[in-house]
Design a protein around this motif. Structure first.
Motif, PDB file in Angstrom:
ATOM      1  N   VAL A  77       8.260   6.917   4.797  1.00  0.00           N
ATOM      2  CA  VAL A  77       7.260   6.304   5.678  1.00  0.00           C
ATOM      3  C   VAL A  77       8.030   5.613   6.795  1.00  0.00           C
ATOM      4  O   VAL A  77       8.613   4.547   6.609  1.00  0.00           O
ATOM      5  CB  VAL A  77       6.383   5.296   4.902  1.00  0.00           C
ATOM      6  CG1 VAL A  77       5.369   4.642   5.843  1.00  0.00           C
ATOM      7  CG2 VAL A  77       5.679   5.973   3.731  1.00  0.00           C
ATOM      8  N   ASP A  96      12.579   2.965   7.665  1.00  0.00           N
ATOM      9  CA  ASP A  96      11.394   3.254   6.860  1.00  0.00           C
ATOM     10  C   ASP A  96      10.808   1.939   6.363  1.00  0.00           C
ATOM     11  O   ASP A  96      11.347   0.853   6.622  1.00  0.00           O
ATOM     12  CB  ASP A  96      11.706   4.254   5.741  1.00  0.00           C
ATOM     13  CG  ASP A  96      12.647   3.696   4.673  1.00  0.00           C
ATOM     14  OD1 ASP A  96      12.822   2.460   4.608  1.00  0.00           O
ATOM     15  OD2 ASP A  96      13.201   4.507   3.909  1.00  0.00           O
ATOM     16  N   GLU A  97       9.685   2.040   5.649  1.00  0.00           N
ATOM     17  CA  GLU A  97       8.964   0.815   5.272  1.00  0.00           C
ATOM     18  C   GLU A  97       9.767  -0.067   4.323  1.00  0.00           C
ATOM     19  O   GLU A  97       9.543  -1.269   4.236  1.00  0.00           O
ATOM     20  CB  GLU A  97       7.615   1.167   4.646  1.00  0.00           C
ATOM     21  CG  GLU A  97       7.759   2.018   3.401  1.00  0.00           C
ATOM     22  CD  GLU A  97       6.455   2.224   2.656  1.00  0.00           C
ATOM     23  OE1 GLU A  97       5.485   1.513   2.924  1.00  0.00           O
ATOM     24  OE2 GLU A  97       6.437   3.115   1.792  1.00  0.00           O
ATOM     25  N   PRO A 151       9.309  12.791   2.239  1.00  0.00           N
ATOM     26  CA  PRO A 151       8.745  11.642   1.529  1.00  0.00           C
ATOM     27  C   PRO A 151       9.279  10.297   2.033  1.00  0.00           C
ATOM     28  O   PRO A 151       9.849   9.511   1.269  1.00  0.00           O
ATOM     29  CB  PRO A 151       9.176  11.903   0.079  1.00  0.00           C
ATOM     30  CG  PRO A 151      10.438  12.665   0.195  1.00  0.00           C
ATOM     31  CD  PRO A 151      10.345  13.476   1.457  1.00  0.00           C
ATOM     32  N   MET A 189       0.846  -1.205   0.000  1.00  0.00           N
ATOM     33  CA  MET A 189       0.000   0.000   0.000  1.00  0.00           C
ATOM     34  C   MET A 189       0.883   1.257   0.000  1.00  0.00           C
ATOM     35  O   MET A 189       1.927   1.257   0.632  1.00  0.00           O
ATOM     36  CB  MET A 189      -0.891  -0.015   1.250  1.00  0.00           C
ATOM     37  CG  MET A 189      -1.900   1.118   1.236  1.00  0.00           C
ATOM     38  SD  MET A 189      -3.034   1.052   2.639  1.00  0.00           S
ATOM     39  CE  MET A 189      -4.128  -0.267   2.147  1.00  0.00           C
ATOM     40  N   ASP A 190       0.432   2.296  -0.698  1.00  0.00           N
ATOM     41  CA  ASP A 190       1.195   3.544  -0.736  1.00  0.00           C
ATOM     42  C   ASP A 190       0.730   4.427   0.444  1.00  0.00           C
ATOM     43  O   ASP A 190      -0.212   5.204   0.323  1.00  0.00           O
ATOM     44  CB  ASP A 190       0.942   4.239  -2.083  1.00  0.00           C
ATOM     45  CG  ASP A 190       1.711   5.539  -2.189  1.00  0.00           C
ATOM     46  OD1 ASP A 190       2.295   5.989  -1.175  1.00  0.00           O
ATOM     47  OD2 ASP A 190       1.708   6.119  -3.285  1.00  0.00           O
ATOM     48  N   PHE A 191       1.405   4.263   1.568  1.00  0.00           N
ATOM     49  CA  PHE A 191       0.967   4.963   2.787  1.00  0.00           C
ATOM     50  C   PHE A 191       1.114   6.476   2.664  1.00  0.00           C
ATOM     51  O   PHE A 191       0.327   7.229   3.219  1.00  0.00           O
ATOM     52  CB  PHE A 191       1.761   4.458   3.997  1.00  0.00           C
ATOM     53  CG  PHE A 191       1.512   3.010   4.301  1.00  0.00           C
ATOM     54  CD1 PHE A 191       0.272   2.584   4.743  1.00  0.00           C
ATOM     55  CD2 PHE A 191       2.516   2.073   4.128  1.00  0.00           C
ATOM     56  CE1 PHE A 191       0.030   1.239   5.025  1.00  0.00           C
ATOM     57  CE2 PHE A 191       2.287   0.732   4.401  1.00  0.00           C
ATOM     58  CZ  PHE A 191       1.046   0.305   4.850  1.00  0.00           C
ATOM     59  N   ALA A 192       2.145   6.913   1.946  1.00  0.00           N
ATOM     60  CA  ALA A 192       2.374   8.352   1.818  1.00  0.00           C
ATOM     61  C   ALA A 192       1.201   9.005   1.095  1.00  0.00           C
ATOM     62  O   ALA A 192       0.659  10.027   1.547  1.00  0.00           O
ATOM     63  CB  ALA A 192       3.684   8.611   1.095  1.00  0.00           C
ATOM     64  N   THR A 193       0.778   8.412  -0.009  1.00  0.00           N
ATOM     65  CA  THR A 193      -0.337   8.985  -0.770  1.00  0.00           C
ATOM     66  C   THR A 193      -1.622   8.923   0.050  1.00  0.00           C
ATOM     67  O   THR A 193      -2.403   9.882   0.101  1.00  0.00           O
ATOM     68  CB  THR A 193      -0.514   8.218  -2.106  1.00  0.00           C
ATOM     69  OG1 THR A 193       0.727   8.283  -2.796  1.00  0.00           O
ATOM     70  CG2 THR A 193      -1.604   8.812  -2.960  1.00  0.00           C
ATOM     71  N   LEU A 194      -1.823   7.798   0.721  1.00  0.00           N
ATOM     72  CA  LEU A 194      -3.024   7.639   1.535  1.00  0.00           C
ATOM     73  C   LEU A 194      -3.089   8.713   2.622  1.00  0.00           C
ATOM     74  O   LEU A 194      -4.114   9.390   2.782  1.00  0.00           O
ATOM     75  CB  LEU A 194      -3.001   6.241   2.176  1.00  0.00           C
ATOM     76  CG  LEU A 194      -4.182   5.872   3.074  1.00  0.00           C
ATOM     77  CD1 LEU A 194      -5.495   5.910   2.303  1.00  0.00           C
ATOM     78  CD2 LEU A 194      -3.966   4.491   3.682  1.00  0.00           C
ATOM     79  N   GLN A 228      -1.460  11.548   2.721  1.00  0.00           N
ATOM     80  CA  GLN A 228      -1.513  12.886   2.137  1.00  0.00           C
ATOM     81  C   GLN A 228      -2.935  13.283   1.752  1.00  0.00           C
ATOM     82  O   GLN A 228      -3.311  14.446   1.836  1.00  0.00           O
ATOM     83  CB  GLN A 228      -0.570  12.943   0.923  1.00  0.00           C
ATOM     84  CG  GLN A 228      -0.236  14.347   0.456  1.00  0.00           C
ATOM     85  CD  GLN A 228       0.359  15.228   1.562  1.00  0.00           C
ATOM     86  OE1 GLN A 228       1.175  14.784   2.360  1.00  0.00           O
ATOM     87  NE2 GLN A 228      -0.089  16.476   1.638  1.00  0.00           N
TER      88      GLN A 228
END
Ligand SMILES: Cc1ncc(COP(=O)(O)O)c(C=O)c1O
Length: 385
Positions: free
Chosen positions: A21, A32-33, A19, A1-6, A8
């Motif tokens: 996670v 980080d992830e 940028p 899953m793209d946590f950064a986009t989620l 944001q």
């Protein structure tokens, strides 16, 4: 899953994110992830003084979470009572009356309210470049216009004078002044330590005018500057101290702590649902014990002196000055700091800005010498480039 986009998609926008996670931390290391490892030279944001997930703090949280997480000041509690005893035992002088809260900004709010309550006066004198938090009183006391102007009108009765300038304070303080609010070392404003003589002068002026002296030790407290509290570098004490960050070992916690001479607030006049909750109190008791057992203020003093010397020895046209106290160090650059911070994080060093041109280092006080050597050589590489 793209946590950064989620994240944001839902973020309020008030805080700019890098940028990355971040998913785990231990001691002075972050991951980080993707599993990339970083040396944390920010202590989270100046709060992980005993390091991330210190085993003693983790155990205290686990044990207390299974027993009682939250109970307010409407009744007494074993953990809160013991925490108040332990905190009062490490604060200097007779700073023994404690208002527990959940953050640094709340501690500053409580300090301001206490000053108005105890003096019956309206005015608060803060300093240029000072930073005190994001809620209305603390924000009004904060100097940087970018933090204040979008939210005007502010709280009446506040003004700012130049920091470390006794004459300016003498011209401003009068018998309407409830308190002078200062950091012993300005953090966010660029890592500037005031002169001991300045604080002695502030003490004198406050006493002459019947005003209270508040030290905001949210960032400088808990060993950061090489003493448990930065006030302990000085020959004078404040009437009120605001604490936060390192106090809770990572749990949200703050406290305003004041002189017994001032007395107590009127019952019902101030409080907080979660302030002094047993979980945070248990964590903070563990922090206080770890700080003593591992002599972390002494370690901050030793490592800070070494780090300062090493940074001062870097041969770089980009560095204008290196300054600070203990493990609270600012590297003043001749250019904007963000490109250097970006390169450093790509190279595994997580540091902070303090204003547009200062690189701020606030590592956990348990950081190893080896990690600090890596930090120096990476900074040297980035700034020499
Ligand atoms: C000196 C000082 N005071 C107050 C605060 C506000 O603390 P918090 O972010 O926990 O509200 C900070 C936070 O950086 C600080 O450095």
């Amino acid at each position: 899953m793209d946590f950064a986009t989620l994240e944001q998609q839902h973020a309020s926008g008030g805080v700019g994110r890098r940028p990355f996670v971040i998913v785990r931390a231990e001691g002075a290391r972050l991951w980080d992830e993707a599993g990339n490892e970083y040396i944390d030279c920010s202590a989270g944001h100046g709060w992980a003084n005993v390091g991330h997930s210190h085993p003693a703090v983790t155990k205290a949280i686990q044990d207390q979470a299974a027993r009682l997480v939250a109970w307010g000041e409407s009744a007494y509690n074993d953990q809160r009572a013991l925490w108040m005893r332990d905190l009062a035992a490490i604060t200097p002088g007779d700073l023994n009356i404690i208002h527990p809260c959940n953050s640094g900004t709340e501690a500053v709010e409580a300090a301001i309210k206490a000053a108005r309550f105890f003096t019956g006066r309206p005015n608060i004198i803060a300093t240029q470049r000072g930073f005190h938090g994001r809620t209305f009183g603390a924000m009004t006391a904060t100097w940087n216009k970018a933090y204040r102007e979008p939210f005007e009108p502010l709280v009446p009765g506040f003004c700012h004078v130049p920091y470390n300038n006794l004459e300016a304070m003498a011209e401003t303080i009068d018998d309407h002044t409830a308190a002078v609010l200062v950091e012993v070392v300005q953090g966010e404003g660029g890592v500037y330590a005031g002169d001991p003589a300045y604080f002695e002068g502030l003490r004198r002026l406050c006493d002459q005018q019947g005003a209270l002296l508040i030290f905001d030790e949210v960032q400088t407290g808990f060993g950061r500057t090489g003493k448990m509290f930065a006030a302990q570098h000085l020959s004078v004490l404040p009437d009120i101290m605001a604490l936060g960050k390192g106090l809770g070992g990572g749990l949200p916690m703050g406290a305003a702590i004041w002189s017994e001479k001032l007395g107590t607030l009127k019952s019902g006049s101030h409080g907080s649902t979660f302030g002094g909750n047993p979980l945070a109190c248990a964590a903070s008791r563990a922090v206080i014990q770890v700080m003593a057992e591992e002599d972390l203020p002494g370690r901050a003093a030793r490592l800070g002196e070494w780090l300062m010397r090493e940074l001062q020895a870097i041969d770089s046209a980009q560095i204008r000055e290196v300054r600070g106290l203990g493990l609270m160090i600012g590297v003043q650059l001749r250019s904007r700091v963000n490109p250097a911070l970006k390169t450093l994080s790509e190279e595994g060093i997580w540091a902070l800005p303090a204003g547009p041109t200062v690189l701020r280092l606030l590592p956990p006080l348990i950081i190893s010498e080896t990690d600090l050597q890596t930090v120096v050589s990476k900074i040297s590489g980035v700034l020499a480039a």
